[in-house]
Design a protein around this motif. Structure first.
Motif, PDB file in Angstrom:
ATOM      1  N   LEU A 209      15.888 -62.627  61.874  1.00 43.71           N
ATOM      2  CA  LEU A 209      15.580 -62.727  60.839  1.00 43.71           C
ATOM      3  C   LEU A 209      14.882 -62.059  59.966  1.00 43.71           C
ATOM      4  O   LEU A 209      14.896 -61.464  58.711  1.00 43.71           O
ATOM      5  CB  LEU A 209      14.522 -64.040  61.343  1.00 43.71           C
ATOM      6  CG  LEU A 209      14.764 -65.802  60.947  1.00 43.71           C
ATOM      7  CD1 LEU A 209      13.981 -66.835  60.343  1.00 43.71           C
ATOM      8  CD2 LEU A 209      15.733 -66.215  59.696  1.00 43.71           C
TER       9      LEU A 209
ATOM     10  N   GLU B 181      24.703 -58.809  55.803  1.00 45.04           N
ATOM     11  CA  GLU B 181      24.007 -60.268  55.679  1.00 45.04           C
ATOM     12  C   GLU B 181      24.672 -61.264  55.710  1.00 45.04           C
ATOM     13  O   GLU B 181      24.249 -62.324  57.012  1.00 45.04           O
ATOM     14  CB  GLU B 181      23.337 -60.453  54.144  1.00 45.04           C
ATOM     15  CG  GLU B 181      23.080 -61.075  54.083  1.00 45.04           C
ATOM     16  CD  GLU B 181      21.855 -61.028  52.741  1.00 45.04           C
ATOM     17  OE1 GLU B 181      21.525 -62.208  52.428  1.00 45.04           O
ATOM     18  OE2 GLU B 181      21.620 -60.210  52.422  1.00 45.04           O
ATOM     19  N   ASP B 182      26.206 -61.358  55.548  1.00 43.46           N
ATOM     20  CA  ASP B 182      26.907 -61.982  56.255  1.00 43.46           C
ATOM     21  C   ASP B 182      27.265 -62.741  57.623  1.00 43.46           C
ATOM     22  O   ASP B 182      27.148 -63.186  58.165  1.00 43.46           O
ATOM     23  CB  ASP B 182      28.623 -62.301  55.135  1.00 43.46           C
ATOM     24  CG  ASP B 182      28.092 -63.176  54.342  1.00 43.46           C
ATOM     25  OD1 ASP B 182      27.317 -63.039  53.811  1.00 43.46           O
ATOM     26  OD2 ASP B 182      29.116 -62.815  53.553  1.00 43.46           O
TER      27      ASP B 182
ATOM     28  N   SER C 133      24.695 -64.316  59.686  1.00 44.30           N
ATOM     29  CA  SER C 133      24.421 -65.551  59.113  1.00 44.30           C
ATOM     30  C   SER C 133      24.838 -65.549  59.891  1.00 44.30           C
ATOM     31  O   SER C 133      24.999 -66.735  61.306  1.00 44.30           O
ATOM     32  CB  SER C 133      24.894 -65.782  57.579  1.00 44.30           C
ATOM     33  OG  SER C 133      23.948 -65.785  57.073  1.00 44.30           O
ATOM     34  N   GLU C 134      26.341 -65.070  60.239  1.00 46.06           N
ATOM     35  CA  GLU C 134      26.802 -65.149  61.615  1.00 46.06           C
ATOM     36  C   GLU C 134      26.406 -65.774  62.867  1.00 46.06           C
ATOM     37  O   GLU C 134      26.461 -66.329  63.607  1.00 46.06           O
ATOM     38  CB  GLU C 134      28.326 -64.763  61.989  1.00 46.06           C
ATOM     39  CG  GLU C 134      29.846 -65.033  62.567  1.00 46.06           C
ATOM     40  CD  GLU C 134      30.477 -65.189  62.042  1.00 46.06           C
ATOM     41  OE1 GLU C 134      30.724 -64.819  61.453  1.00 46.06           O
ATOM     42  OE2 GLU C 134      31.284 -65.412  63.286  1.00 46.06           O
TER      43      GLU C 134
ATOM     44  N   ARG D 116      23.376 -65.828  63.849  1.00 45.05           N
ATOM     45  CA  ARG D 116      21.782 -66.624  63.327  1.00 45.05           C
ATOM     46  C   ARG D 116      22.888 -68.208  63.375  1.00 45.05           C
ATOM     47  O   ARG D 116      22.595 -69.267  64.394  1.00 45.05           O
ATOM     48  CB  ARG D 116      21.577 -66.712  62.267  1.00 45.05           C
ATOM     49  CG  ARG D 116      20.523 -65.041  62.129  1.00 45.05           C
ATOM     50  CD  ARG D 116      19.109 -65.522  60.854  1.00 45.05           C
ATOM     51  NE  ARG D 116      19.776 -66.166  60.141  1.00 45.05           N
ATOM     52  CZ  ARG D 116      20.100 -65.291  58.494  1.00 45.05           C
ATOM     53  NH1 ARG D 116      19.565 -64.002  59.217  1.00 45.05           N
ATOM     54  NH2 ARG D 116      20.389 -65.182  57.531  1.00 45.05           N
ATOM     55  N   ARG D 117      24.066 -68.559  63.254  1.00 43.42           N
ATOM     56  CA  ARG D 117      24.491 -69.399  63.170  1.00 43.42           C
ATOM     57  C   ARG D 117      25.096 -70.018  64.412  1.00 43.42           C
ATOM     58  O   ARG D 117      25.147 -70.779  65.037  1.00 43.42           O
ATOM     59  CB  ARG D 117      25.800 -69.454  62.564  1.00 43.42           C
ATOM     60  CG  ARG D 117      26.457 -71.069  61.785  1.00 43.42           C
ATOM     61  CD  ARG D 117      27.592 -71.146  61.548  1.00 43.42           C
ATOM     62  NE  ARG D 117      26.834 -70.650  60.311  1.00 43.42           N
ATOM     63  CZ  ARG D 117      28.347 -69.607  59.224  1.00 43.42           C
ATOM     64  NH1 ARG D 117      29.803 -69.238  60.134  1.00 43.42           N
ATOM     65  NH2 ARG D 117      27.500 -68.822  58.047  1.00 43.42           N
TER      66      ARG D 117
ATOM     67  N   PHE E 102      16.557 -71.255  66.887  1.00 43.94           N
ATOM     68  CA  PHE E 102      15.256 -71.225  66.375  1.00 43.94           C
ATOM     69  C   PHE E 102      14.677 -72.819  66.537  1.00 43.94           C
ATOM     70  O   PHE E 102      14.480 -73.399  65.939  1.00 43.94           O
ATOM     71  CB  PHE E 102      14.404 -70.462  64.880  1.00 43.94           C
ATOM     72  CG  PHE E 102      14.959 -69.448  64.425  1.00 43.94           C
ATOM     73  CD1 PHE E 102      13.702 -68.826  65.252  1.00 43.94           C
ATOM     74  CD2 PHE E 102      16.130 -68.755  64.125  1.00 43.94           C
ATOM     75  CE1 PHE E 102      13.948 -67.669  64.852  1.00 43.94           C
ATOM     76  CE2 PHE E 102      16.115 -67.487  63.845  1.00 43.94           C
ATOM     77  CZ  PHE E 102      15.335 -66.971  64.084  1.00 43.94           C
TER      78      PHE E 102
ATOM     79  N   LEU F 186      22.922 -80.824  60.573  1.00 43.93           N
ATOM     80  CA  LEU F 186      23.568 -79.258  59.577  1.00 43.93           C
ATOM     81  C   LEU F 186      23.981 -78.336  60.247  1.00 43.93           C
ATOM     82  O   LEU F 186      25.078 -77.308  59.195  1.00 43.93           O
ATOM     83  CB  LEU F 186      21.449 -79.035  59.173  1.00 43.93           C
ATOM     84  CG  LEU F 186      21.062 -78.659  57.833  1.00 43.93           C
ATOM     85  CD1 LEU F 186      21.596 -79.638  57.017  1.00 43.93           C
ATOM     86  CD2 LEU F 186      20.145 -78.783  57.733  1.00 43.93           C
ATOM     87  N   PRO F 187      22.942 -77.249  60.695  1.00 39.95           N
ATOM     88  CA  PRO F 187      23.628 -76.137  61.892  1.00 39.95           C
ATOM     89  C   PRO F 187      25.628 -76.132  61.621  1.00 39.95           C
ATOM     90  O   PRO F 187      26.379 -75.568  61.239  1.00 39.95           O
ATOM     91  CB  PRO F 187      23.557 -75.595  62.699  1.00 39.95           C
ATOM     92  CG  PRO F 187      22.533 -76.645  62.807  1.00 39.95           C
ATOM     93  CD  PRO F 187      22.203 -77.972  62.344  1.00 39.95           C
TER      94      PRO F 187
ATOM     95  N   MET G  96      27.461 -77.765  59.699  1.00 39.45           N
ATOM     96  CA  MET G  96      28.000 -78.493  58.389  1.00 39.45           C
ATOM     97  C   MET G  96      28.272 -76.812  58.164  1.00 39.45           C
ATOM     98  O   MET G  96      29.327 -77.081  57.263  1.00 39.45           O
ATOM     99  CB  MET G  96      26.286 -79.087  57.489  1.00 39.45           C
ATOM    100  CG  MET G  96      27.230 -78.886  56.283  1.00 39.45           C
ATOM    101  SD  MET G  96      26.000 -80.333  54.965  1.00 39.45           S
ATOM    102  CE  MET G  96      25.074 -78.955  54.361  1.00 39.45           C
ATOM    103  N   LEU G  97      26.962 -75.770  58.030  1.00 38.42           N
ATOM    104  CA  LEU G  97      27.585 -75.394  57.855  1.00 38.42           C
ATOM    105  C   LEU G  97      28.743 -74.221  58.274  1.00 38.42           C
ATOM    106  O   LEU G  97      28.804 -73.134  57.676  1.00 38.42           O
ATOM    107  CB  LEU G  97      26.272 -73.851  57.755  1.00 38.42           C
ATOM    108  CG  LEU G  97      24.477 -74.529  57.080  1.00 38.42           C
ATOM    109  CD1 LEU G  97      23.516 -74.228  57.084  1.00 38.42           C
ATOM    110  CD2 LEU G  97      24.745 -74.245  55.896  1.00 38.42           C
ATOM    111  N   ALA G  98      28.554 -74.370  59.952  1.00 38.68           N
ATOM    112  CA  ALA G  98      29.540 -73.951  60.685  1.00 38.68           C
ATOM    113  C   ALA G  98      30.921 -74.189  60.559  1.00 38.68           C
ATOM    114  O   ALA G  98      31.901 -73.758  61.074  1.00 38.68           O
ATOM    115  CB  ALA G  98      29.313 -74.188  62.503  1.00 38.68           C
ATOM    116  N   GLY G  99      30.883 -75.008  58.944  1.00 32.04           N
ATOM    117  CA  GLY G  99      32.179 -75.940  59.073  1.00 32.04           C
ATOM    118  C   GLY G  99      33.055 -76.159  60.082  1.00 32.04           C
ATOM    119  O   GLY G  99      34.042 -76.701  59.666  1.00 32.04           O
TER     120      GLY G  99
END
Ligand SMILES: Nc1ncnc2c1ncn2[C@@H]1O[C@H](COP(=O)(O)OP(=O)(O)OP(=O)(O)O)[C@@H](O)[C@H]1O
Ligand SMILES: [Mg+2]
Lengths: 241, 399
Positions: free
Chosen positions: A54, A74-75, A78-79, A81-82, A87, A106-107, A109-112
């Motif tokens: 982070l 940056e992407d 993100s990957e 962290r995902r 955390f 939620l995680p 959803m972000l991961a598809g």
């Protein structure tokens, strides 16, 4: 595996440079259980944020599973962290307008992940933290201990390799704190690397290793069992008249 | 994260802030409703005008002397050839698709009966005019049938002229003077108001040959013809042009169909409608600024949420999408409500003024919804960018 070598994190505040971390060298193997202790402002949270990608060190290098984090876009961060990192925060950080399952999902959803699978997996995760009945409750409708267990379910839903917890029991009474710690240790027993920031020596003593920090440096490394013995001895001393 | 996820997530945020969402929706809704209402008015005016033209007879063709009157010059030969009665007769004979054909002269004279007198437009034409213009006679009869060059001393009076000159007495059979020319009244028109800029209640109609003699004219003012079928209009126009060009050896006349006049009006009113719609659309951008403010407040309130999303592995694109979707949802939702509200207002308007066929044109609806969507993107971008650029550690620390 977490490899920090010569890691520093400096802030510039009003023209002065403030070192939140200085020259930190540390290796944490996978499956390890590490407690970070130290006075307020000693850099525990900063170190945890660096480990979780982070925050970026301003000096030194951080290698996560052999990959140098500083070179990632940056992407890519993100990957990482995902998929690799979970955390858990002192203040839970649940989204107040979403129900417990939605927060856990939620995680995904972000991961598809597909909607149907999300709900199924989130419900399973809530079940393992013992909150199946609270699935459709909002964060303000559950207790702090329950909220933190929801947050742990969320942090582990993507099956990360590392779980970073910043004072996870800081806002909890001792009973619900104990439940949360038990939950975290169970995950560690299953192979998850666990790094916990804490002010509570009794909690730190349960870890395999304890890192003591001061002024942005790791000043001492002791085994959890050692700390536990010290604590026990001092308790015995206190008890003897 | 799919499109449905973005919308679903944005929806949870908007539905939590009901009051705020409602207030910013209102701005867009009112702007869109204004666009719908104003364009419906413009479109109503356009339809009204074209209906008026249709009432005159859809199949009408008008021939006038001189080529393209607006340019001022007419060919190399200077003054154009006259449009003569013989031309009119030739057209009536040779163009078989013509149903009725009426030559027209026009002048102005003092009309007098005993000591009452007044100025009036004097229209010279033939019996055919009755059906071409749908004229109705309330007393007596219209002009007699017969050859165009028969210049009988007869006149048909408009309703107002008749009542002014004759009061309560029966005008048919009486003699009036048109200038110095004494003529007998054979009929009176029913009151039927203004058509094509001519008040038919204020007009005196006499045979075309008499009119040309009276005003010493060699050329007709117009030739009016109706086609047998509406579909024949273009054929008739072409045939008239051929026959006349053949007779005059050049195209020194203008031949228009009522369609083209109506078309010009329609174009003007469509442009006007578009302008009205455009002005109303500007109010949308005002609403857009309101939404930008709302989104900025929302981003700042939800800073910890942004930090959390980043910690959970949200990409820049996803953070941007979350907030942009909210803005777009607000403007597009407002637009849909606005279309409904506007439609309702138009129904009220139509109920109050049934003669005005007000209806929002489809292109206006499509345009306004598209504009609202674009407004959402435009004004949502700044707040969304602000969220994207937040530092995750600092955002998480803010509580
Ligand atoms: N964004 C920032 N700008 C400037 N200084 C900062 C910033 N974040 C942290 N610091 C400083 O860095 C140092 C370490 O902060 P950190 O939050 O890591 O401490 P900590 O050990 O977690 O303390 P606590 O136990 O109170 O949570 C502190 O002196 C803090 O003031
Ligand atoms: Mg801290």
């Amino acid at each position: 595996m977490i490899e920090l070598s010569g890691v520093g994190r400096a802030y510039e505040v009003g023209g002065e440079v403030l070192h939140a971390l200085r020259d930190v060298d540390e290796t944490i193997d996978s499956g390890d259980y590490v407690a970070l202790m130290g006075p307020s402002g000693s850099g525990k949270s900063t170190l945890l944020n660096v480990m979780g990608c982070l925050d970026q060190p301003t000096s030194g290098t951080y290698r996560l599973d052999g990959r140098e984090v500083g070179s990632l876009t940056e992407d890519e961060l993100s990957e990482v962290r995902r998929h690799k990192i979970g955390f858990v925060f002192q203040s839970f950080h649940l989204i107040p307008r979403l129900s417990a399952v939605e927060n856990v999902a939620l995680p995904m959803m972000l991961a598809g992940v597909s909607v149907a699978e999300r709900r199924k997996r989130a419900l399973e995760a809530l079940e393992t933290v013992g909150l199946a009945k609270r699935a459709d409750h909002r964060p303000n409708e559950i207790s702090g201990g329950e909220a933190q267990r929801v947050a742990i379910a969320r942090a582990t839903i993507m099956r990360p390799a590392i779980l970073l917890a910043d004072e996870p029991t800081g806002n909890l009474d001792s009973a619900s704190g104990a439940t949360v710690v038990a939950l975290l240790e169970e995950l560690n027993a299953q192979g998850l690397t666990l790094v916990v920031v804490t002010h509570d020596p009794n909690m730190a003593a349960r870890a395999k290793r304890v890192l003591l920090m001061r002024d942005g440096r790791i000043v001492n490394r002791i085994a959890g069992s050692e700390l536990s013995e010290t604590l026990h001895r001092s308790k015995v001393l206190e008890a003897t008249p | 994260m799919t499109g449905a996820d973005f919308i679903g997530f944005a929806w949870t945020a908007l539905s939590r802030q009901r009051r705020r969402t409602f207030l910013s929706l209102i701005g867009v809704t009112v702007g869109v409703a204004a666009v719908i209402l104003l364009t419906a008015l413009g479109e109503g005016a356009r339809i009204y005008v074209s209906q008026q033209f249709e009432a005159l007879g859809k199949n009408l063709i008008i021939v006038m002397p001189g080529k393209n009157e607006t340019t001022g010059f007419s060919g190399v030969g200077g003054a154009p050839n006259d449009l003569t009665l013989e031309d009119a007769e030739a057209l009536a004979r040779q163009v078989t698709q013509i149903r009725e054909l009426a030559p027209v002269t026009i002048g102005e004279s003092l009309i007098a009966h005993q000591e009452r007198r007044r100025r009036s437009t004097v229209l010279g034409t033939t019996e055919a005019m009755k059906s071409i213009r749908g004229l109705r006679v309330s007393m007596g009869r219209f002009l007699p049938e017969g050859a165009m060059d028969r210049g009988d001393a007869v006149a048909v009076l408009g309703a107002d002229i008749a009542s002014e000159l004759f009061g309560n007495t029966f005008p048919v059979g009486k003699v009036v003077r048109i200038g110095d020319w004494r003529t007998r009244v054979i009929g009176v028109l029913e009151s039927q108001g203004t058509q094509m800029g001519l008040d038919l209640d204020e007009v005196v109609i006499i045979p075309v040959a008499s009119g040309m003699r009276l005003y010493n004219r060699t050329s007709l003012f117009r030739i009016m013809a109706s086609a047998r079928h509406h579909g024949d209009l273009e054929v008739v126009r072409r045939r008239i042009t051929e026959v006349l060009t053949d007779r005059h050896e050049e195209e020194d006349f203008t031949c228009i169909s009522e369609d083209s006049v109506a078309g010009a009006f329609s174009q003007i009113l469509t442009a006007l409608t578009a302008a009205l719609g455009g002005i109303a659309a500007i109010s949308l951008s005002v609403a857009g600024i309101g939404i930008m403010n709302l989104m900025l407040v929302s981003v700042s309130e939800r800073t910890p949420e942004v930090g959390l999303l980043k910690a959970l592995g949200a990409t820049r694109f996803q953070i941007l999408g979350v907030f942009l979707t909210e803005a777009i949802l607000l403007t597009t939702g407002g637009a849909i409500l606005g279309v409904c509200l506007g439609w309702l207002l138009v129904q009220v308007l139509v109920a109050v003024y049934p003669t005005l066929p007000a209806t929002p044109p489809l292109w206006a609806i499509a345009m306004v919804v598209a504009t609202a969507f674009a407004t959402g993107i435009f004004f949502g971008l700044l707040p969304a960018r602000r969220a994207t650029d937040l530092d995750p550690v600092a955002s998480l620390a803010r509580r």
